[in-house]
Write a protein that holds these residues in place. Structure first.
Motif, PDB file in Angstrom:
ATOM      1  N   PRO A   1      28.919 -24.267  42.630  1.00  0.00           N
ATOM      2  CA  PRO A   1      27.724 -24.929  43.172  1.00  0.00           C
ATOM      3  C   PRO A   1      28.057 -26.135  44.025  1.00  0.00           C
TER       4      PRO A   1
ATOM      5  N   GLU B   1      21.041 -26.145  43.529  1.00  0.00           N
ATOM      6  CA  GLU B   1      21.178 -25.986  42.083  1.00  0.00           C
ATOM      7  C   GLU B   1      20.361 -24.796  41.593  1.00  0.00           C
ATOM      8  N   ILE B   2      20.943 -24.050  40.648  1.00  0.00           N
ATOM      9  CA  ILE B   2      20.229 -22.963  39.981  1.00  0.00           C
ATOM     10  C   ILE B   2      19.943 -23.427  38.554  1.00  0.00           C
TER      11      ILE B   2
ATOM     12  N   TYR C   1      21.773 -11.356  41.530  1.00  0.00           N
ATOM     13  CA  TYR C   1      22.498 -12.595  41.207  1.00  0.00           C
ATOM     14  C   TYR C   1      23.217 -13.134  42.450  1.00  0.00           C
TER      15      TYR C   1
ATOM     16  N   ILE D   1      20.697 -14.803  44.634  1.00  0.00           N
ATOM     17  CA  ILE D   1      20.326 -16.115  44.080  1.00  0.00           C
ATOM     18  C   ILE D   1      21.393 -17.154  44.424  1.00  0.00           C
ATOM     19  N   ASN D   2      22.663 -16.769  44.303  1.00  0.00           N
ATOM     20  CA  ASN D   2      23.753 -17.679  44.671  1.00  0.00           C
ATOM     21  C   ASN D   2      23.692 -18.043  46.153  1.00  0.00           C
TER      22      ASN D   2
ATOM     23  N   ALA E   1      21.069 -20.661  46.754  1.00  0.00           N
ATOM     24  CA  ALA E   1      21.552 -21.993  46.373  1.00  0.00           C
ATOM     25  C   ALA E   1      22.536 -22.531  47.397  1.00  0.00           C
TER      26      ALA E   1
ATOM     27  N   VAL F   1      16.688 -23.382  42.996  1.00  0.00           N
ATOM     28  CA  VAL F   1      16.196 -22.133  42.394  1.00  0.00           C
ATOM     29  C   VAL F   1      15.954 -22.355  40.906  1.00  0.00           C
TER      30      VAL F   1
ATOM     31  N   VAL G   1      15.122 -20.226  37.613  1.00  0.00           N
ATOM     32  CA  VAL G   1      15.143 -18.861  37.105  1.00  0.00           C
ATOM     33  C   VAL G   1      14.551 -18.844  35.701  1.00  0.00           C
TER      34      VAL G   1
ATOM     35  N   CYS H   1      23.050 -19.813  35.786  1.00  0.00           N
ATOM     36  CA  CYS H   1      22.473 -21.140  36.016  1.00  0.00           C
ATOM     37  C   CYS H   1      23.487 -22.267  35.846  1.00  0.00           C
TER      38      CYS H   1
END
Length: 503
Positions: A248, A284-285, A441, A444-445, A448, A454, A456, A468
């Motif tokens: 991240p 950030e997730i 996934y 989602i990355n 970010a 994000v 979840v 996360c």
């Protein structure tokens, strides 16, 4: 089933598939979305009649050529589809015997209907009165009514398509116990499921399909089958990691929610979210864990333009400035998006094509003087089809005909097109297979990495721990804990999820 081949215009759904099921066993069928699992069961149950496919079906040693569902049901083969088929305005007993009425001289015998329905409900573990409207039941109990309906037809082979996809852990456990009991009674079950832990717990054998073909059939005990072994067969490769690697790059705070309280719109005086506080940062997730009824979805929907709840109080800050999100349009305008947990009902227009679903939440970006530029709409949707790897012939394909994983990619495309920098994803991988989950996934990355925040929401703790950077836990409408990724464990999260924060 021998050498079953089923084609649709331009698509070979099944190619020389073979399936052998033993009497009195629970036989699982696994495969990615689009592998042909549901199609194979629709062939077996007569939804696709004899003549619309090639190959042979044998049941109890006798050849079967079903013209419709009634033909298969007369032989004791009953299918329960993933989308439950109860009539909400009818009672439980009316649903159980719909099309199979208990009648005398052409008139329904209500006394017999009531007594037989009560016995069937007791058999599946339901205490509800048979005259209760089906609409008053939760999804878990509706699933049990479907099984009672199957038992009323003297079922010998019960087919269940994703029976626990929409159930919580308690309802899922009860359903699996019921299936074990049916097995002990000599009823054979075929179960389609993406929940590999449940298959490992309940199945006697498993057949794996990939790209419309039979890959292998495994004996769960003698072959020492594990989840990783099933996954390797499903996706054609070993998944060394269930979750993609991600480093991240977390920036400044983008969203902060303070003292957020929401009341139920249907139960007077009930508080469903109480004094919630959370924050999201760019890149950030963040996960939101909780048991059913904890208030996770209610929190998300109330923040997203007050699309749930009444008597809402609290403050929302975007980029350090307080914002007032009174409508969904306000939320979208301030760069907040919410992908619902029920994509079929609230997230997509299933009878429209991909391009119109992608553009739906930000149509003004494609319009001049109220007119939408269709060429630009097509170009945008085609771009998302490529970047999100949406498997469809063109963006003119009807969304309802896509697999669950591809439908979810359309939902994400719709919200990315709004240029949102806060994305709230409610159960983003529900009902999709492990291969498609890995793709979600990865998306989602990527979100970010683009600097988006994000959130979840997921019922699967391994998913939250694998994806996360930080996880909040909710219980009884309150945020009861916050854990960094390095310190998060299933046990610690469960402790927070099962306690009520002290006042």
């Amino acid at each position: 089933m021998r050498d079953i081949t089923k084609t649709f215009p331009g698509v070979i759904a099944l190619k020389d598939v073979n399936l052998t099921v033993r009497r009195g066993e629970i036989h699982a069928i696994c495969g990615e979305n689009g592998a042909g699992k549901s199609t194979l069961m629709k062939v077996l149950s007569g939804v696709y009649p004899h003549g619309s496919y090639s190959g042979d079906i044998e049941f109890d040693g006798e050849p079967c050529r079903f013209a419709d569902i009634r033909g298969s049901e007369r032989r004791g083969i009953v299918i329960i589809h993933q989308e439950l088929a109860l009539c909400p305005n009818l009672s439980i007993e009316e649903n159980i015997f719909l099309g199979n009425e208990r009648a005398r001289h052409g008139v329904i015998d209500w006394m017999r209907t009531h007594s037989e329905a009560a016995a069937l409900l007791q058999r599946v573990g339901l205490s509800e009165h048979p005259a209760t409207p089906a609409m008053d039941l939760g999804v878990g109990k509706q699933q049990l009514v479907e099984i009672a309906k199957a038992l009323s037809k003297e079922v010998r082979l019960l087919i269940l398509d994703e029976p626990t996809a929409a159930l919580n852990d308690e309802d899922s456990a009860h359903l699996l116990d019921l299936l074990r009991g049916l097995r002990d009674e000599g009823i054979t079950c075929v179960i389609i499921s993406h929940k590999l832990n449940e298959i490992e717990a309940i199945a006697d054998s498993v057949t794996i399909l990939r790209d419309g073909r039979t890959i292998e059939t495994l004996d769960m005990v003698n072959d020492n089958v594990t989840e990783d072994r099933i996954i390797a067969g499903m996706v054609g490769r070993d998944l060394e990691h269930r979750f993609p690697e991600h480093v991240p790059n977390i920036g400044e705070e983008v969203l902060r929610i303070e003292d957020w309280t929401v009341h139920s719109p249907t139960q007077h005086g009930r508080v469903v979210v109480a004094g919630a506080n959370l924050r999201l940062r760019r890149g950030e997730i963040v996960g939101l864990a909780g048991l059913m009824g904890a208030g996770r979805t209610e929190l998300a929907m109330s923040v997203f333009g007050r699309s749930y709840g009444i008597g809402i109080s609290g403050r929302v800050y975007k980029d350090g400035v307080e914002v007032h999100l009174r409508t969904v349009r306000d939320a979208i305008r301030h760069g907040i998006a919410y992908a619902t947990e029920d994509r079929k009902r609230y997230g997509l227009n299933l009878i429209e094509d991909i391009k119109r679903n992608v553009s739906a939440a930000a149509l003004t970006k494609l319009a001049t003087a109220g007119w939408v530029h269709e060429n630009e709409e097509y170009r945008v949707a085609t771009g998302f089809q490529a970047s999100m790897n949406i498997k469809a012939p063109t963006v003119s394909a009807i969304t309802g005909k896509l697999s669950g994983g591809n439908q979810q990619k359309v939902v994400l495309s719709k919200w990315l097109f709004t240029d949102a920098d806060v994305l709230i994803l409610d159960e983003p991988t529900r009902g999709i297979d492990v291969g498609a989950k890995y793709e979600i996934y990865s998306i989602i990355n990527q979100m970010a990495d683009q600097g988006k925040a994000v959130l979840v929401i997921s019922s699967e703790l391994p998913e939250l721990l694998g994806v996360c950077d930080r996880v909040y836990a909710m219980s009884a409408g309150r945020i009861t804990g916050e854990v960094a990724r390095a310190e998060a464990t299933p046990e610690r999260l469960m402790q927070y999820m099962t306690k009520v924060k002290e006042q």
